[in-house]
Write a protein that holds these residues in place. Structure first.
Motif, mmCIF file in Angstrom:
data_model
loop_
_atom_site.group_PDB
_atom_site.id
_atom_site.type_symbol
_atom_site.label_atom_id
_atom_site.label_comp_id
_atom_site.label_asym_id
_atom_site.label_seq_id
_atom_site.Cartn_x
_atom_site.Cartn_y
_atom_site.Cartn_z
ATOM 1 N N PRO A 92 1.571 6.594 -1.452
ATOM 2 C CA PRO A 92 0.854 5.458 -2.030
ATOM 3 C C PRO A 92 1.101 5.246 -3.526
ATOM 4 N N THR A 93 1.841 6.156 -4.152
ATOM 5 C CA THR A 93 2.031 6.057 -5.602
ATOM 6 C C THR A 93 3.506 6.174 -5.984
ATOM 7 N N HIS A 94 3.806 5.630 -7.161
ATOM 8 C CA HIS A 94 5.156 5.677 -7.738
ATOM 9 C C HIS A 94 5.504 7.131 -8.099
ATOM 10 N N PRO A 95 6.710 7.601 -7.773
ATOM 11 C CA PRO A 95 7.023 9.019 -7.995
ATOM 12 C C PRO A 95 7.111 9.408 -9.464
ATOM 13 N N GLU A 96 7.329 8.442 -10.350
ATOM 14 C CA GLU A 96 7.466 8.788 -11.771
ATOM 15 C C GLU A 96 6.219 8.452 -12.570
ATOM 16 N N THR A 97 5.602 7.295 -12.317
ATOM 17 C CA THR A 97 4.418 6.924 -13.106
ATOM 18 C C THR A 97 3.130 7.458 -12.479
ATOM 19 N N GLY A 98 3.148 7.744 -11.184
ATOM 20 C CA GLY A 98 1.931 8.181 -10.486
ATOM 21 C C GLY A 98 0.967 7.046 -10.187
ATOM 22 N N PRO B 1 2.257 -6.110 6.989
ATOM 23 C CA PRO B 1 3.267 -5.146 6.534
ATOM 24 C C PRO B 1 2.596 -4.168 5.575
ATOM 25 N N GLU B 2 3.010 -2.909 5.604
ATOM 26 C CA GLU B 2 2.390 -1.909 4.723
ATOM 27 C C GLU B 2 3.278 -1.545 3.554
ATOM 28 N N THR B 3 4.530 -1.947 3.613
ATOM 29 C CA THR B 3 5.421 -1.599 2.517
ATOM 30 C C THR B 3 6.511 -2.635 2.370
ATOM 31 N N CYS B 4 6.913 -2.852 1.138
ATOM 32 C CA CYS B 4 8.120 -3.619 0.841
ATOM 33 C C CYS B 4 8.968 -2.752 -0.074
ATOM 34 N N PRO C 171 0.803 -1.234 0.000
ATOM 35 C CA PRO C 171 0.000 0.000 0.000
ATOM 36 C C PRO C 171 0.834 1.282 0.000
ATOM 37 N N LEU C 172 2.020 1.249 0.615
ATOM 38 C CA LEU C 172 2.852 2.450 0.696
ATOM 39 C C LEU C 172 4.244 2.153 0.173
ATOM 40 N N GLY C 173 4.925 3.183 -0.289
ATOM 41 C CA GLY C 173 6.298 3.017 -0.751
ATOM 42 C C GLY C 173 7.169 4.130 -0.213
ATOM 43 N N TRP C 174 8.428 3.776 0.070
ATOM 44 C CA TRP C 174 9.387 4.772 0.580
ATOM 45 C C TRP C 174 10.053 5.447 -0.599
ATOM 46 N N VAL C 175 10.098 6.766 -0.582
ATOM 47 C CA VAL C 175 10.777 7.508 -1.643
ATOM 48 C C VAL C 175 11.721 8.542 -1.017
ATOM 49 N N ALA C 176 12.745 8.909 -1.788
ATOM 50 C CA ALA C 176 13.716 9.906 -1.343
ATOM 51 C C ALA C 176 13.947 10.847 -2.507
ATOM 52 N N ASP C 177 13.681 12.126 -2.293
ATOM 53 C CA ASP C 177 13.972 13.118 -3.326
ATOM 54 C C ASP C 177 14.408 14.403 -2.632
#
Ligand code: SIN
Ligand code: FE2
Length: 214
Positions: free
Chosen positions: A72-78, A101-104, A58-64
């Motif tokens: 909840p969404t991909h930073p490039e595809t949305g 778990p909520e994220t992998c 459901p969730l993803g870790w991003v770093a920018d």
């Protein structure tokens, strides 16, 4: 300060069989096909990480440049992140982790990639452990205490090894010094993939049903 392993740390060599590793590697390849790898960058400086990443669940870790966060969404595809393979949800619960778990986070190490010493602390709860799965080439994994300074130790993580950081080890400093190229044939093209399962938000335990009065 003692350099004994922190309470709550478990290194489980060979936790996944060769067949389980193969099946999981195929499932991860499907996730990457749907949610392409991206190169995270350090907040403020914009310096790129040497690993590439994607996520499932459901969730993803991003770093920018704006910082580190879960979304909840991909930073490039949305697009929403792909579903987490059931095999990973099952592993998480077999290891005694609570709720789901909520994220992998999927980290892909090409030759030369590494990960500096850090704590996993962007989550809204530290009550669940972090469960980390290694696939492909062996890594030299560095583990410290819960402060940046102090003694560290290293352990080799081979394909199929699982590390659980729970209890006092939940906020353990850790990183990857290097990956030993050519040490596994699991992944086409070589390299290493690390899967990190985490709980991001607190959960509530359902209260027991009141007993019938009859
Ligand atoms: C991480 O801490 O994000 C990755 C650890 C690993 O690759 O084993
Ligand atoms: Fe980490």
């Amino acid at each position: 300060m003692s350099d004994a392993p922190l309470e709550g740390l478990a290194v489980l060599p060979g936790r996944l069989s060769a067949a389980e590793q193969r099946a999981l590697a195929d499932e991860v390849a499907d996730v990457i096909a749907a949610a392409p790898l991206f190169t995270p960058v350090m907040p403020r400086t914009g310096a790129p990480f040497s690993v590439r990443m994607t996520n499932c669940g459901p969730l993803g870790w991003v770093a920018d440049r704006a910082g580190y966060r879960y979304q909840p969404t991909h930073p490039e595809t949305g697009d929403p992140w792909p579903a987490m393979p059931q095999r990973l949800i099952d592993l998480w619960s077999e290891l005694g982790a609570p709720a789901d778990p909520e994220t992998c986070l999927i980290n892909v190490y090409a030759p030369g990639a590494r990960m500096g010493l850090h704590q996993d602390r962007d989550e809204g709860t530290f009550d669940a452990p972090v469960v980390s799965v290694s696939l492909g080439d062996t890594a030299v994994f560095r583990m410290g205490g819960t402060t940046r300074r102090g003694p560290t130790r290293s352990v080799r993580l081979a394909s199929g090894d699982v590390v659980v950081f729970g209890g006092a080890a939940r906020l353990m400093y850790h990183g990857i010094d290097r990956v030993l190229a050519g040490s596994s044939t699991l992944l086409p093209g070589g390299g290493r993939i690390n899967l990190t399962l985490r709980r991001v938000t607190p959960w509530t335990t359902p209260s027991p049903k009141p007993r019938s009065s009859r």
